[in-house]
Design an enzyme around this catalytic site. Structure first.
Site, PDB file in Angstrom:
ATOM      1  N   ASP A  13     -48.042 -23.830 -58.983  1.00  0.00           N
ATOM      2  CA  ASP A  13     -48.094 -22.405 -59.309  1.00  0.00           C
ATOM      3  C   ASP A  13     -49.481 -21.927 -59.731  1.00  0.00           C
ATOM      4  O   ASP A  13     -49.618 -21.004 -60.551  1.00  0.00           O
ATOM      5  CB  ASP A  13     -47.063 -22.057 -60.410  1.00  0.00           C
ATOM      6  N   GLY A  15     -51.605 -20.435 -57.820  1.00  0.00           N
ATOM      7  CA  GLY A  15     -52.024 -19.256 -57.048  1.00  0.00           C
ATOM      8  C   GLY A  15     -52.411 -19.636 -55.626  1.00  0.00           C
ATOM      9  O   GLY A  15     -53.215 -18.957 -54.979  1.00  0.00           O
ATOM     10  N   LYS A  16     -51.793 -20.716 -55.120  1.00  0.00           N
ATOM     11  CA  LYS A  16     -52.120 -21.198 -53.769  1.00  0.00           C
ATOM     12  C   LYS A  16     -51.827 -20.142 -52.711  1.00  0.00           C
ATOM     13  O   LYS A  16     -52.583 -19.976 -51.757  1.00  0.00           O
ATOM     14  CB  LYS A  16     -51.329 -22.486 -53.462  1.00  0.00           C
ATOM     15  N   ALA A  39     -41.243 -25.029 -53.157  1.00  0.00           N
ATOM     16  CA  ALA A  39     -42.439 -24.215 -53.337  1.00  0.00           C
ATOM     17  C   ALA A  39     -42.079 -22.735 -53.407  1.00  0.00           C
ATOM     18  O   ALA A  39     -41.097 -22.302 -52.808  1.00  0.00           O
ATOM     19  CB  ALA A  39     -43.398 -24.455 -52.168  1.00  0.00           C
ATOM     20  N   GLY A  40     -42.886 -21.997 -54.135  1.00  0.00           N
ATOM     21  CA  GLY A  40     -42.746 -20.543 -54.173  1.00  0.00           C
ATOM     22  C   GLY A  40     -44.143 -19.975 -54.233  1.00  0.00           C
ATOM     23  O   GLY A  40     -44.826 -20.115 -55.238  1.00  0.00           O
ATOM     24  N   HIS A  41     -44.615 -19.412 -53.120  1.00  0.00           N
ATOM     25  CA  HIS A  41     -45.984 -18.922 -53.046  1.00  0.00           C
ATOM     26  C   HIS A  41     -45.968 -17.402 -52.941  1.00  0.00           C
ATOM     27  O   HIS A  41     -45.378 -16.846 -52.016  1.00  0.00           O
ATOM     28  CB  HIS A  41     -46.706 -19.551 -51.857  1.00  0.00           C
ATOM     29  N   THR A 128     -35.908 -28.398 -58.730  1.00  0.00           N
ATOM     30  CA  THR A 128     -35.519 -27.067 -58.258  1.00  0.00           C
ATOM     31  C   THR A 128     -34.114 -27.085 -57.647  1.00  0.00           C
ATOM     32  O   THR A 128     -33.601 -26.058 -57.249  1.00  0.00           O
ATOM     33  CB  THR A 128     -36.519 -26.569 -57.197  1.00  0.00           C
ATOM     34  N   GLN A 223     -46.887 -27.438 -54.481  1.00  0.00           N
ATOM     35  CA  GLN A 223     -46.863 -28.170 -55.757  1.00  0.00           C
ATOM     36  C   GLN A 223     -48.302 -28.455 -56.236  1.00  0.00           C
ATOM     37  O   GLN A 223     -49.181 -27.667 -55.946  1.00  0.00           O
ATOM     38  CB  GLN A 223     -46.041 -29.459 -55.652  1.00  0.00           C
ATOM     39  N   THR A 238     -42.567 -34.426 -58.030  1.00  0.00           N
ATOM     40  CA  THR A 238     -41.772 -34.130 -56.845  1.00  0.00           C
ATOM     41  C   THR A 238     -41.802 -35.373 -55.949  1.00  0.00           C
ATOM     42  O   THR A 238     -42.410 -36.387 -56.318  1.00  0.00           O
ATOM     43  CB  THR A 238     -42.291 -32.857 -56.129  1.00  0.00           C
TER      44      THR A 238
HETATM   45  P1  GDP Z   1     -48.450 -20.836 -56.013  1.00  0.00           P
HETATM   46  O1  GDP Z   1     -47.130 -21.538 -56.055  1.00  0.00           O
HETATM   47  O2  GDP Z   1     -49.584 -21.753 -56.318  1.00  0.00           O
HETATM   48  O3  GDP Z   1     -48.675 -20.053 -54.747  1.00  0.00           O
HETATM   49  O4  GDP Z   1     -48.416 -19.780 -57.205  1.00  0.00           O
HETATM   50  P2  GDP Z   1     -47.197 -18.762 -57.551  1.00  0.00           P
HETATM   51  O5  GDP Z   1     -47.200 -17.677 -56.545  1.00  0.00           O
HETATM   52  O6  GDP Z   1     -45.944 -19.520 -57.777  1.00  0.00           O
HETATM   53  O7  GDP Z   1     -47.662 -18.262 -58.994  1.00  0.00           O
HETATM   54  C1  GDP Z   1     -48.874 -17.630 -59.192  1.00  0.00           C
HETATM   55  C2  GDP Z   1     -48.604 -16.223 -59.748  1.00  0.00           C
HETATM   56  O8  GDP Z   1     -49.803 -15.705 -60.272  1.00  0.00           O
HETATM   57  C3  GDP Z   1     -48.141 -15.235 -58.705  1.00  0.00           C
HETATM   58  O9  GDP Z   1     -47.259 -14.339 -59.316  1.00  0.00           O
HETATM   59  C4  GDP Z   1     -49.434 -14.533 -58.293  1.00  0.00           C
HETATM   60  O10 GDP Z   1     -49.205 -13.204 -57.818  1.00  0.00           O
HETATM   61  C5  GDP Z   1     -50.168 -14.510 -59.603  1.00  0.00           C
HETATM   62  N1  GDP Z   1     -51.636 -14.562 -59.522  1.00  0.00           N
HETATM   63  C6  GDP Z   1     -52.409 -15.264 -58.655  1.00  0.00           C
HETATM   64  N2  GDP Z   1     -53.707 -15.137 -59.002  1.00  0.00           N
HETATM   65  C7  GDP Z   1     -53.748 -14.345 -60.098  1.00  0.00           C
HETATM   66  C8  GDP Z   1     -54.803 -13.865 -60.946  1.00  0.00           C
HETATM   67  O11 GDP Z   1     -55.980 -14.164 -60.781  1.00  0.00           O
HETATM   68  N3  GDP Z   1     -54.442 -13.086 -62.013  1.00  0.00           N
HETATM   69  C9  GDP Z   1     -53.145 -12.749 -62.262  1.00  0.00           C
HETATM   70  N4  GDP Z   1     -52.892 -11.984 -63.320  1.00  0.00           N
HETATM   71  N5  GDP Z   1     -52.124 -13.188 -61.488  1.00  0.00           N
HETATM   72  C10 GDP Z   1     -52.420 -13.981 -60.433  1.00  0.00           C
HETATM   73  P1  IMO Z   2     -45.445 -24.467 -55.885  1.00  0.00           P
HETATM   74  O1  IMO Z   2     -45.774 -24.847 -54.450  1.00  0.00           O
HETATM   75  C1  IMO Z   2     -44.192 -25.790 -59.837  1.00  0.00           C
HETATM   76  C2  IMO Z   2     -41.414 -29.170 -60.004  1.00  0.00           C
HETATM   77  C3  IMO Z   2     -40.003 -28.924 -60.486  1.00  0.00           C
HETATM   78  C4  IMO Z   2     -39.693 -30.268 -61.146  1.00  0.00           C
HETATM   79  C5  IMO Z   2     -40.380 -31.253 -60.205  1.00  0.00           C
HETATM   80  C6  IMO Z   2     -39.452 -31.890 -59.183  1.00  0.00           C
HETATM   81  O2  IMO Z   2     -44.868 -23.106 -56.003  1.00  0.00           O
HETATM   82  O3  IMO Z   2     -46.607 -24.715 -56.762  1.00  0.00           O
HETATM   83  P2  IMO Z   2     -38.326 -30.974 -56.955  1.00  0.00           P
HETATM   84  O4  IMO Z   2     -37.354 -29.849 -56.734  1.00  0.00           O
HETATM   85  O5  IMO Z   2     -39.597 -30.847 -56.200  1.00  0.00           O
HETATM   86  O6  IMO Z   2     -37.692 -32.325 -56.766  1.00  0.00           O
HETATM   87  O7  IMO Z   2     -38.678 -30.893 -58.537  1.00  0.00           O
HETATM   88  O8  IMO Z   2     -41.402 -30.523 -59.540  1.00  0.00           O
HETATM   89  N1  IMO Z   2     -41.842 -28.320 -58.886  1.00  0.00           N
HETATM   90  C7  IMO Z   2     -42.726 -27.317 -58.999  1.00  0.00           C
HETATM   91  N2  IMO Z   2     -43.336 -26.795 -60.083  1.00  0.00           N
HETATM   92  N3  IMO Z   2     -44.460 -25.297 -58.620  1.00  0.00           N
HETATM   93  C8  IMO Z   2     -43.898 -25.816 -57.518  1.00  0.00           C
HETATM   94  O9  IMO Z   2     -44.240 -25.460 -56.263  1.00  0.00           O
HETATM   95  C9  IMO Z   2     -42.935 -26.853 -57.684  1.00  0.00           C
HETATM   96  N4  IMO Z   2     -42.156 -27.564 -56.832  1.00  0.00           N
HETATM   97  C10 IMO Z   2     -41.513 -28.474 -57.581  1.00  0.00           C
HETATM   98  O10 IMO Z   2     -39.953 -27.862 -61.408  1.00  0.00           O
HETATM   99  O11 IMO Z   2     -40.330 -30.339 -62.397  1.00  0.00           O
HETATM  100 MG    MG Z   3     -45.273 -21.384 -56.979  1.00  0.00          MG
END
Ligand code: GDP
Ligand code: IMO
Ligand code: MG
Length: 429
Positions: A13, A15-16, A39-41, A128, A223, A238
């Site tokens: 998480d 910010g990928k 994953a949740g991007h 997850t 991740q 994971t």
């Molecule tokens: P990912 O899994 O690495 O793609 O990250 P996520 O999308 O799960 O979580 C990152 C969160 O931070 C998302 O809600 C983005 O919109 C937000 N985000 C990314 N870069 C920035 C930043 O520089 N500042 C702020 N405030 N939010 C950001």
């Molecule tokens: P992104 O790509 C943050 C964590 C889960 C748990 C562990 C194992 O959005 O960064 P799993 O379901 O993979 O067997 O769970 O890994 N986890 C993540 N944490 N961001 C993710 O993906 C994750 N994907 C799995 O919360 O601790």
């Molecule tokens: Mg994420």
């Protein structure tokens, strides 16, 4: 030749999604190499917010070929739902290529993920519950079904029968859960097969041909480094390889194809699920980071645990991924703080550890040694050049750079793609 890998340098998480979307503009291919819909991007592009779980973050661009590599585990139901959502939003998914060798997440994988977490009780990993671990487990024990099996019902049935003879016994006898028949799963998955078939490709050949033709390929990690099955905080990890080496095995390209490895980290750190976390903040500052940073999971909605930036973890990420650059996101979230702490080393039983300790007991009980720096208390979300940042923010980045011994090339100061400082980045330079 130009292969660029982006990996999470923390626990995910970072910010990928945002950074991939931003850099995809200059790319020809965006390729996912591991993980699945755990994953949740999040992408904010042209005023709309997209939350992607399986589809590569370059999907917004018509010139990009999005690819799901062999290292990904695919829940076809989720994939098709995600494709439908994008299409409903006016985004074409017809260019998407899916590896014939990627493994499928089956209904029993989801059941077993939940059941095994329940059985672990207090020791749960906090997965997850998307079936990720059980799908990779079947891949390793050679009981998995792959995307190419969707194209031949006879083979699909035969493999499913072999898998179910074991899975049904486990579901019934160990977990007291309902079992499955070959017919019901085959019927469901053959329904998905019709729609998935046109996307199935030999993606390793496609990507290697592109690289040989000097096209630009971006490998989008899911991740993060500390969730890696080998290099992470095992067993709280994971089941795949989110580190840079995973890009090679998860797509089928040689390591010499990779020119640059970007490690992405928040200006602080978060973790979802269980496991050790030396700089975790269970106080008002932790609350503030959760609130200001909007730290709730993209996939499960769970509250993310927050803590101070941990330079020991980043040095480790530099080491195991061979990072050439750092990307620091969410710098804006720290703007409300008077002082900011950075963990520079750990202390355990009177000994200082500058590097990530190999032994889990030390990591579990590590006490962070902090360096404290002044905050900037100023809105930085409008800054677009490094020079626009307040001096204390520039110094903070300088400190992170010194501690990592890798340049900070990109800095994000807000969630939208424009809210980014391209400091040392010219992709095609
Ligand atoms: P990912 O899994 O690495 O793609 O990250 P996520 O999308 O799960 O979580 C990152 C969160 O931070 C998302 O809600 C983005 O919109 C937000 N985000 C990314 N870069 C920035 C930043 O520089 N500042 C702020 N405030 N939010 C950001
Ligand atoms: P992104 O790509 C943050 C964590 C889960 C748990 C562990 C194992 O959005 O960064 P799993 O379901 O993979 O067997 O769970 O890994 N986890 C993540 N944490 N961001 C993710 O993906 C994750 N994907 C799995 O919360 O601790
Ligand atoms: Mg994420």
């Amino acid at each position: 030749m130009a292969g660029i890998v982006l990996v999470g340098a923390q626990w995910g998480d970072e910010g990928k999604g945002k950074i991939t979307d931003l850099l995809a503009d200059d790319m020809d291919f965006v390729v996912r190499f591991q993980g699945g819909n755990n994953a949740g991007h999040t992408i904010i592009h042209g005023g709309r917010t997209l939350k992607l779980h399986l589809i590569p973050s370059g999907i917004m661009y018509a010139h990009i070929t999005p690819v799901i590599g062999n290292g990904v585990v695919i829940d076809p139901k989720v994939l098709l739902e995600e494709m439908d959502e994008l299409e409903a939003d006016g985004l074409s998914t017809h260019r998407l290529l899916i590896s014939c060798n990627a493994h499928l997440i089956m209904p029993y994988h989801r059941d077993l993920d939940g059941a095994s977490e329940k059985r672990l009780g207090d020791l749960e990993i906090g997965t997850t519950r998307r079936g990720i671990g059980p799908a990779y487990q079947d891949k390793s024990t050679r009981l998995g079904l792959r995307v190419q099996d969707l194209t031949d019902e006879k083979i699909f049935r035969a493999k499913l029968e072999a898998a179910l003879s074991e899975k049904n016994a486990i579901l019934e006898r160990i977990y007291d859960l309902p079992t499955y028949t070959v017919d019901e799963i085959t019927e469901e998955y053959m329904g998905y097969a019709e729609r998935i078939r046109p996307h199935i490709a030999d993606t390793s050949s496609v990507v290697n041909t592109a690289l040989a033709a000097d096209q630009w390929v971006f490998f989008e990690g899911a991740q993060g480094t500390l969730l890696d099955i080998d290099h992470g905080t095992y067993p709280f990890v994971t089941s795949s390889s989110p580190t840079a080496g995973g890009a090679c095995t998860g797509v089928g390209v040689g390591p010499k194809r990779i020119d640059r490895v970007l490690g992405i980290a928040k200006a602080y750190i978060t973790r979802v699920g269980s496991g050790p976390f030396p700089t975790e903040l269970n106080d008002e500052t932790g609350e503030l980071l959760t609130r200001v940073g909007g730290e709730f999971g993209t996939t499960t909605g769970r509250r993310r645990r927050c803590g101070w930036y941990d330079a020991v973890i980043i040095r480790y990420a530099v080491q195991v991924n061979g990072l050439t650059d750092l990307v620091i996101t969410k710098l804006d979230v720290l703007s409300e703080l008077d002082t900011i702490k950075v963990c520079v080393a750990y202390e355990y039983e009177g000994h200082r550890h500058n590097n990530l300790p190999c032994h889990q007991t030390i990591f579990h009980h590590a006490r962070p040694i902090y360096e404290e720096v002044p905050g900037w208390r100023e809105d930085i979300t409008g800054c677009r050049r490094f020079e626009d940042l307040p001096k204390n923010a520039r110094d903070y980045i300088g400190l992170l750079e010194d501690l990592a011994e890798v340049p900070v090339s990109i800095i994000a100061v807000g969630p939208s793609r424009e809210q980014t400082i391209m400091r040392r980045w010219d992709a095609r330079a």
